[in-house]
Design a protein around this motif. Structure first.
Motif, mmCIF file in Angstrom:
data_model
loop_
_atom_site.group_PDB
_atom_site.id
_atom_site.type_symbol
_atom_site.label_atom_id
_atom_site.label_comp_id
_atom_site.label_asym_id
_atom_site.label_seq_id
_atom_site.Cartn_x
_atom_site.Cartn_y
_atom_site.Cartn_z
ATOM 1 N N PRO A 17 52.811 49.583 43.119
ATOM 2 C CA PRO A 17 52.319 48.347 43.907
ATOM 3 C C PRO A 17 50.816 47.917 43.654
ATOM 4 C CG PRO A 17 53.560 49.854 45.320
ATOM 5 C CD PRO A 17 53.633 50.588 43.944
ATOM 6 N N LEU A 18 50.035 49.088 43.386
ATOM 7 C CA LEU A 18 48.796 49.044 43.277
ATOM 8 C C LEU A 18 48.537 48.298 41.764
ATOM 9 C CD1 LEU A 18 45.897 49.356 44.277
ATOM 10 C CD2 LEU A 18 45.850 51.630 43.097
ATOM 11 N N THR A 19 49.177 49.052 40.668
ATOM 12 C CA THR A 19 49.258 48.304 39.534
ATOM 13 C C THR A 19 49.625 47.000 39.208
ATOM 14 O OG1 THR A 19 49.840 50.814 38.623
ATOM 15 C CG2 THR A 19 49.817 49.027 37.072
ATOM 16 N N SER A 20 50.682 46.543 39.906
ATOM 17 C CA SER A 20 51.186 45.227 39.969
ATOM 18 C C SER A 20 49.927 44.209 40.523
ATOM 19 C CB SER A 20 52.362 44.989 40.410
ATOM 20 O OG SER A 20 52.564 45.433 41.892
ATOM 21 N N PHE A 21 49.624 44.823 41.643
ATOM 22 C CA PHE A 21 48.565 43.847 42.219
ATOM 23 C C PHE A 21 47.087 43.704 41.416
ATOM 24 C CE2 PHE A 21 44.834 43.651 45.266
ATOM 25 C CZ PHE A 21 45.196 42.456 45.863
ATOM 26 N N LEU A 26 43.940 40.309 37.952
ATOM 27 C CA LEU A 26 43.302 40.023 36.847
ATOM 28 C C LEU A 26 43.782 38.782 36.359
ATOM 29 C CD1 LEU A 26 42.851 43.523 35.345
ATOM 30 C CD2 LEU A 26 41.192 42.242 36.148
ATOM 31 N N PHE A 27 44.978 38.492 36.207
ATOM 32 C CA PHE A 27 45.782 37.233 35.562
ATOM 33 C C PHE A 27 45.213 36.098 36.419
ATOM 34 C CE2 PHE A 27 49.024 33.947 35.730
ATOM 35 C CZ PHE A 27 48.991 33.834 34.356
ATOM 36 N N ILE A 33 38.705 31.484 35.911
ATOM 37 C CA ILE A 33 37.536 31.411 34.982
ATOM 38 C C ILE A 33 37.794 30.582 33.868
ATOM 39 C CG2 ILE A 33 36.271 32.647 33.253
ATOM 40 C CD1 ILE A 33 36.451 35.108 35.104
ATOM 41 N N TRP A 34 38.885 30.588 33.285
ATOM 42 C CA TRP A 34 39.343 29.492 32.293
ATOM 43 C C TRP A 34 39.326 28.156 32.806
ATOM 44 C CZ3 TRP A 34 43.707 26.126 31.784
ATOM 45 C CH2 TRP A 34 43.612 25.387 30.613
ATOM 46 N N VAL A 35 39.694 27.815 34.047
ATOM 47 C CA VAL A 35 39.665 26.566 34.625
ATOM 48 C C VAL A 35 38.304 26.097 34.752
ATOM 49 C CG1 VAL A 35 40.240 25.205 36.511
ATOM 50 C CG2 VAL A 35 41.903 26.487 35.421
#
Length: 52
Positions: A17-21, A26-27, A33-35
């Motif tokens: 769960p921590l990794t997926s969060f 990050l995504f 940031i891209w927007v």
């Protein structure tokens, strides 16, 4: 027997769960940031794609 009981038997399952969060965060941050950095004219052109 519920699915959670199978997960409790797996060693180190709490890291998933921590990794997926972190990946989701990050995504989301990358897209934000891209927007913010993208030219507004380009965003308007992209927004019109479904209507063309």
């Amino acid at each position: 027997m519920k699915f959670i009981h199978y997960l409790e038997k797996i060693t180190g399952v709490s890291i998933y769960p921590l990794t997926s969060f972190i990946i989701f965060g990050l995504f989301f941050l990358g897209v934000l940031i891209w927007v913010m950095k993208t030219d507004k004219k380009r965003l308007q052109d992209i927004s019109r794609i479904p209507l063309d």
